[in-house]
Each structure stands twice: as C-alpha cells, then as structure tokens.
Enzyme design. Structure first.
Site, PDB file in Angstrom:
ATOM      1  N   ARG A  78      73.666  35.437 102.353  1.00 12.92           N
ATOM      2  CA  ARG A  78      72.522  34.751 101.746  1.00 12.92           C
ATOM      3  C   ARG A  78      71.270  35.379 102.343  1.00 12.92           C
ATOM      4  O   ARG A  78      71.042  35.318 103.549  1.00 12.92           O
ATOM      5  CB  ARG A  78      72.585  33.250 102.026  1.00 12.92           C
ATOM      6  CG  ARG A  78      71.463  32.427 101.409  1.00 12.92           C
ATOM      7  CD  ARG A  78      71.772  30.942 101.566  1.00 12.92           C
ATOM      8  NE  ARG A  78      70.696  30.098 101.069  1.00 12.92           N
ATOM      9  CZ  ARG A  78      69.803  29.474 101.837  1.00 12.92           C
ATOM     10  NH1 ARG A  78      69.857  29.617 103.161  1.00 12.92           N
ATOM     11  NH2 ARG A  78      68.872  28.710 101.311  1.00 12.92           N
ATOM     12  N   ASN A 152      64.549  27.688  98.680  1.00 11.15           N
ATOM     13  CA  ASN A 152      65.138  27.093  99.875  1.00 11.15           C
ATOM     14  C   ASN A 152      64.519  25.733 100.157  1.00 11.15           C
ATOM     15  O   ASN A 152      63.293  25.580 100.154  1.00 11.15           O
ATOM     16  CB  ASN A 152      64.906  28.015 101.078  1.00 11.15           C
ATOM     17  CG  ASN A 152      65.476  27.447 102.362  1.00 11.15           C
ATOM     18  OD1 ASN A 152      66.688  27.384 102.527  1.00 11.15           O
ATOM     19  ND2 ASN A 152      64.600  27.019 103.273  1.00 11.15           N
ATOM     20  N   GLU A 153      65.350  24.712 100.374  1.00 11.92           N
ATOM     21  CA  GLU A 153      64.918  23.383 100.821  1.00 11.92           C
ATOM     22  C   GLU A 153      63.597  22.992 100.167  1.00 11.92           C
ATOM     23  O   GLU A 153      62.585  22.799 100.841  1.00 11.92           O
ATOM     24  CB  GLU A 153      64.820  23.367 102.341  1.00 11.92           C
ATOM     25  CG  GLU A 153      66.151  23.698 103.009  1.00 11.92           C
ATOM     26  CD  GLU A 153      66.097  23.769 104.521  1.00 11.92           C
ATOM     27  OE1 GLU A 153      64.995  23.575 105.089  1.00 11.92           O
ATOM     28  OE2 GLU A 153      67.145  24.042 105.152  1.00 11.92           O
ATOM     29  N   HIS A 219      72.586  21.440 102.807  1.00 10.56           N
ATOM     30  CA  HIS A 219      72.374  21.982 104.143  1.00 10.56           C
ATOM     31  C   HIS A 219      72.740  20.906 105.152  1.00 10.56           C
ATOM     32  O   HIS A 219      72.202  19.793 105.110  1.00 10.56           O
ATOM     33  CB  HIS A 219      70.921  22.425 104.327  1.00 10.56           C
ATOM     34  CG  HIS A 219      70.557  23.599 103.478  1.00 10.56           C
ATOM     35  ND1 HIS A 219      69.332  24.243 103.569  1.00 10.56           N
ATOM     36  CD2 HIS A 219      71.250  24.257 102.516  1.00 10.56           C
ATOM     37  CE1 HIS A 219      69.298  25.248 102.692  1.00 10.56           C
ATOM     38  NE2 HIS A 219      70.451  25.260 102.048  1.00 10.56           N
ATOM     39  N   TYR A 221      72.824  19.704 108.850  1.00 11.88           N
ATOM     40  CA  TYR A 221      72.385  19.766 110.241  1.00 11.88           C
ATOM     41  C   TYR A 221      72.588  18.385 110.867  1.00 11.88           C
ATOM     42  O   TYR A 221      73.650  17.778 110.709  1.00 11.88           O
ATOM     43  CB  TYR A 221      70.948  20.281 110.317  1.00 11.88           C
ATOM     44  CG  TYR A 221      70.835  21.736 109.930  1.00 11.88           C
ATOM     45  CD1 TYR A 221      71.188  22.751 110.826  1.00 11.88           C
ATOM     46  CD2 TYR A 221      70.407  22.113 108.655  1.00 11.88           C
ATOM     47  CE1 TYR A 221      71.115  24.080 110.476  1.00 11.88           C
ATOM     48  CE2 TYR A 221      70.330  23.450 108.291  1.00 11.88           C
ATOM     49  CZ  TYR A 221      70.681  24.427 109.201  1.00 11.88           C
ATOM     50  OH  TYR A 221      70.613  25.749 108.850  1.00 11.88           O
ATOM     51  N   GLU A 248      73.906  25.914 104.124  1.00  8.82           N
ATOM     52  CA  GLU A 248      73.456  26.182 105.497  1.00  8.82           C
ATOM     53  C   GLU A 248      74.093  25.147 106.408  1.00  8.82           C
ATOM     54  O   GLU A 248      74.288  23.991 106.016  1.00  8.82           O
ATOM     55  CB  GLU A 248      71.936  26.067 105.660  1.00  8.82           C
ATOM     56  CG  GLU A 248      71.135  27.257 105.232  1.00  8.82           C
ATOM     57  CD  GLU A 248      69.672  27.128 105.651  1.00  8.82           C
ATOM     58  OE1 GLU A 248      69.378  26.396 106.639  1.00  8.82           O
ATOM     59  OE2 GLU A 248      68.822  27.745 104.996  1.00  8.82           O
ATOM     60  N   TRP A 277      73.979  29.421 109.135  1.00 10.91           N
ATOM     61  CA  TRP A 277      72.647  29.905 109.517  1.00 10.91           C
ATOM     62  C   TRP A 277      72.689  30.239 111.011  1.00 10.91           C
ATOM     63  O   TRP A 277      73.041  29.375 111.804  1.00 10.91           O
ATOM     64  CB  TRP A 277      71.590  28.836 109.240  1.00 10.91           C
ATOM     65  CG  TRP A 277      70.216  29.365 109.546  1.00 10.91           C
ATOM     66  CD1 TRP A 277      69.601  29.413 110.763  1.00 10.91           C
ATOM     67  CD2 TRP A 277      69.323  29.966 108.613  1.00 10.91           C
ATOM     68  NE1 TRP A 277      68.374  30.009 110.663  1.00 10.91           N
ATOM     69  CE2 TRP A 277      68.173  30.354 109.352  1.00 10.91           C
ATOM     70  CE3 TRP A 277      69.362  30.227 107.245  1.00 10.91           C
ATOM     71  CZ2 TRP A 277      67.085  30.978 108.755  1.00 10.91           C
ATOM     72  CZ3 TRP A 277      68.277  30.839 106.653  1.00 10.91           C
ATOM     73  CH2 TRP A 277      67.155  31.214 107.401  1.00 10.91           C
TER      74      TRP A 277
END
Length: 456
Positions: A78, A152-153, A219, A221, A248, A277
């Site tokens: 990516r 992205n985001e 994503h 986290y 991610e 990531w």
C-alpha cells in the site's frame, strides 16, 4: 510525516448486526474485482492481501523498498501518495506501478491528503477523486495490478455524518470518468470507525458503485484492543457478504494496545486481507511502528519480526497474485528472500506434488465458524488430463445448510450438495487448483464431509 492520531473510545463493537448477504452484479470483466463479498483476480481466483504500507511520498528515493517488501514475503504494498502537500506526479506514479509489477506485488495506491478531515485541514474526498482523475493516463490499463484507495482516513472524529455521502459521491465521480479499477474506501474516526458509520452504511456505499467493485478498509489501532472487538467488526462484514480488509494495523499505539494476534489470526480464519503499518520512516512519536530500521531490509524491528515471521504472519500466509504466474496459484516466499536465522522464518513454498491421475480431486475445509454459522472452502485440483468443467458433491451429516456461495453454482437436495464450476473457473490445466467458498449454517456439530469430484 504520517502521525497516527486516534481517540480511545470504549465502544461496544460486539453489537449484533443482522446478516444481510448482498447479491452483487458482475463487475468489470478485467482487473481485480469484487464478487459475492470476495476479492478476486480477473481469472476468478481469490486474492487475499498480505502486505505492508510504504510511505513513498515522503521517501521517494527509497525505491528498493518495493523489492525488499516482496523479499519478506508480501504479495501487496500500500503506497502513500499525495496530490497536495508533497505531490506525486503522473511520471512518479507510473514508476511506482512499474516497481510494484517488477517485484510481483499488487499495488494499492492511496491519497494521504484526506487524513483526518474535520480534525485537521485535510482535503475532501472530492478533491482526492480529482487527483486520481489527473492520473488517469497512467492508471488506465493497470486494473489487474492496481487498487485505488480513494483517501486515507478521510474524516476524523468530527463531521462523521458526512462520510457516507462523500464516499458515495467520490466513487460515482471516478466511475463516471471511466475508472474500472477496484476502489478501496477507509472508514471515518481516523480509519477506526468506532462510530460504526462505515459498518452500518457499507451496503449503501457498495450499491452506489455501478460496477459493485468497492472494497472496505478498517484501520485497527487502540480501539481494537480485545479479541471480541476485532472479531465482531470483521464478522459483521463477512457475514453480510461485504468485502473487507484490515487496511492498517500495528502492534502498539498511543491510543491503546491493538490485539494484533487476533487481527492476524482472524484475518486468516475468515480469509481476508491485512496490510500492516508500515515499512519504515515513521516519526512524531510512533517510530515503534517501523518494521525495519532505517529502510534496512535485513534489520527487522520487533514489530517487523512479528508481522513477517510470526504466527499467521506474512511469510506463512501470503500467496503471490496469479497474474504473475500465468493463472496458477501463486507461490509463497522465494528461497532468496533475506530473513533472520530463526525457525519461524522458514519458507512455506517449495516444489508442488504431481497432479492426481484422472479427472479431479477436491478438498473441503471449514475456514471460520461462529454460533450457528460457518465459512467453507473447497479446492479443486485437476488431474493429469485437465478439466473443461467440474462438479463437486458431498453429503452433510448433521443438517447443515448453504446460505450463500461464490465462484460456484451450488444446489442442495436434502442433505446432498452439488457444486459446479462457473464460466471463469471450469477449465483447469493438469495440476491447476481452483477454489470456491460458501457460508453455511449448522447446529449441534459441524463435521467435515467426504467430497467427490468429477470432471468433464
């Protein structure tokens, strides 16, 4: 410099989501595409992404990173791009695609300018779509190799209500300008979708794409710090027939400690992609997310060791896209891949056994199971004479049933199931492997049945 920002919010992700299987019309005839919730190559083979992000836009001189990422076993990279702050020109993007193809990687191109809109001065998804349109001359014809991650985001924690319409409009804009690529969309809340906006509106976003060729990217986290949160979110997409990847994730973060072990194991169980990531070059206090030190492919960090060589890691689970191997199932890592001298780093590829004699054989596996439901995977191997078509049959022993399927025409008569090839996967050369999958129901027990295969 990418700086991950998120707010740790205690979200009850294990909310029960009604199962809704989307019946999707055929997408573009060429290129990576979506069908029945799966990500496929043009030849109909499943493509399960195993890769990492590379911050190309800030480190344009690190062109060796593409080959180094491949050498660690990845099948996907990516690539961070920008149209505003550190602009990547059409010439540069064309070279990125060339580097991906030279390293036999599928290339996800993402526009980073949208990161955290509402919390930052980021650009809109409409502006990001304009950037992709400016690159159309170098993207057209690359549909087999390139996925477009629109932005992205694209929204932070403010303005989340705008995510659905802005995502739909950006998809429509690209399609009206002739793009046939698979499109990837990130969730709001800095990609973590703790508000469940992407989860709850994904069917409407998928329907806005006239080619039904949209992939959703979550994503993971600090919000995803328990196994229950990870599995509930992924399962909510898979159980509805919506294509999802973990676009991610990391092994640690300032907003909490992600459960990377469950992220990787559950992605393997549900046969979905994951992209870690990131390769190298992080700053702003998140340097611990580097997988290698200073872009040195032979100097893995603890995070790099985990994602490449650990349980359910890239080296053990990645398979090269078949576009690079003439339609045959892609190999695992090559013996020339640099790796530390640890037992977990041993390659998983190797010489394949000779094809079985006669028509075909089939194997059946339960790749994921939850209360009342499961996902099955069947692989068909052509015998020495190859096949023009195939039929696989089995009999369920305990009342199991089929709810939906992909890459097959499937029917049931009582407890007996008959699965036949579809147009793109019936012709197999000697030793070639085709596959199909399904979502089933069960109660009591779910034993693996004996399967038989006949070829025409």
């Amino acid at each position: 410099m990418k700086k991950k920002i998120a707010i740790a919010i205690a979200a009850a992700i294990a909310i029960v989501v009604p199962v809704l299987v989307l019946v999707q019309p055929a997408s573009a005839a060429t290129g990576i595409r979506v069908a029945n919730g799966r990500i496929l190559e043009a030849n109909g083979n499943d493509f399960i992404m195993r890769g990492v992000s590379h911050a190309h836009t800030w480190y344009t001189g690190q062109t060796s990173s593409f080959a180094n990422i491949k050498a660690r076993g990845a099948n996907t990279v990516r690539v961070v791009l920008s149209g505003q702050r550190t602009p990547n020109s059409p010439t540069d993007v064309a070279n990125v695609i060339r580097l991906c193809k030279a390293s036999r990687l599928i290339c996800i191109l993402e526009n980073h300018d949208t990161t955290g809109l509402g919390d930052t001065d980021a650009v809109t998804l409409d502006t990001a779509a304009n950037y992709w349109i400016s690159l159309k001359s170098v993207l057209t014809g690359q549909e087999n190799y390139v996925i477009i991650n629109i932005g992205n985001e694209p929204i932070g924690n403010n303005g989340v209500a705008n995510w659905t319409s802005s995502t739909q409009n950006a998809i429509r804009k690209l399609r009206s300008n002739g793009f046939e690529h698979a499109i990837m969309v990130d969730g709001p809340n800095w990609g973590q979708d703790w508000s469940f906006t992407m989860r709850d509106n994904a069917p409407a976003v998928a329907a806005a794409d006239p080619l039904r060729n949209t992939i959703f990217s979550i994503h993971m986290y600090g919000v995803y710090n328990t196994a229950a949160e990870v599995t509930a979110y992924i399962d909510s997409f898979v159980n509805r027939g919506l294509p999802i990847i973990v676009g991610e994730f990391g092994h640690n973060h300032s907003d909490g400690d992600p459960d990377e072990n469950t992220i990787m194991s559950h992605a393997q169980t549900r046969r979905i992609g994951y992209i870690g990531w990131s390769w190298s070059g992080n700053g702003g206090g998140v340097e611990y997310l580097d997988m290698v030190n200073g872009f040195n492919a032979n100097s893995l960090t603890s995070w790099g060791e985990r994602i490449f060589n650990g349980a359910n890691g890239i080296r053990a689970t990645s398979r090269e896209a078949t576009i690079y191997s003439g339609g045959q199932p892609g190999p695992g890592p090559t013996s020339s891949s640099p790796r530390p001298p640890t037992p977990s780093a041993s390659p998983t590829g190797g010489q394949q056994p000779p094809p079985p004699p006669g028509g075909c054989t089939a194997t059946y596996a339960v790749t994921g199971q939850w209360q009342g439901g499961f996902q099955g995977d069947v692989r068909v191997t052509a015998g020495s004479g190859g096949t023009n078509g195939w039929t696989v049959t089995w009999t369920f022993a305990n009342g199991q049933g089929i709810q939906s399927s992909w890459n097959t025409q499937i029917s049931s008569s009582g407890s007996t199931v008959t699965a036949r090839n579809v147009g793109h996967n019936g012709r197999l050369s000697a030793g070639q492997v085709g596959s199909f999958g399904f979502i089933g129901s069960w109660s009591g027990s779910n034993p693996v049945p004996t399967v038989s295969c006949s070829a025409s």
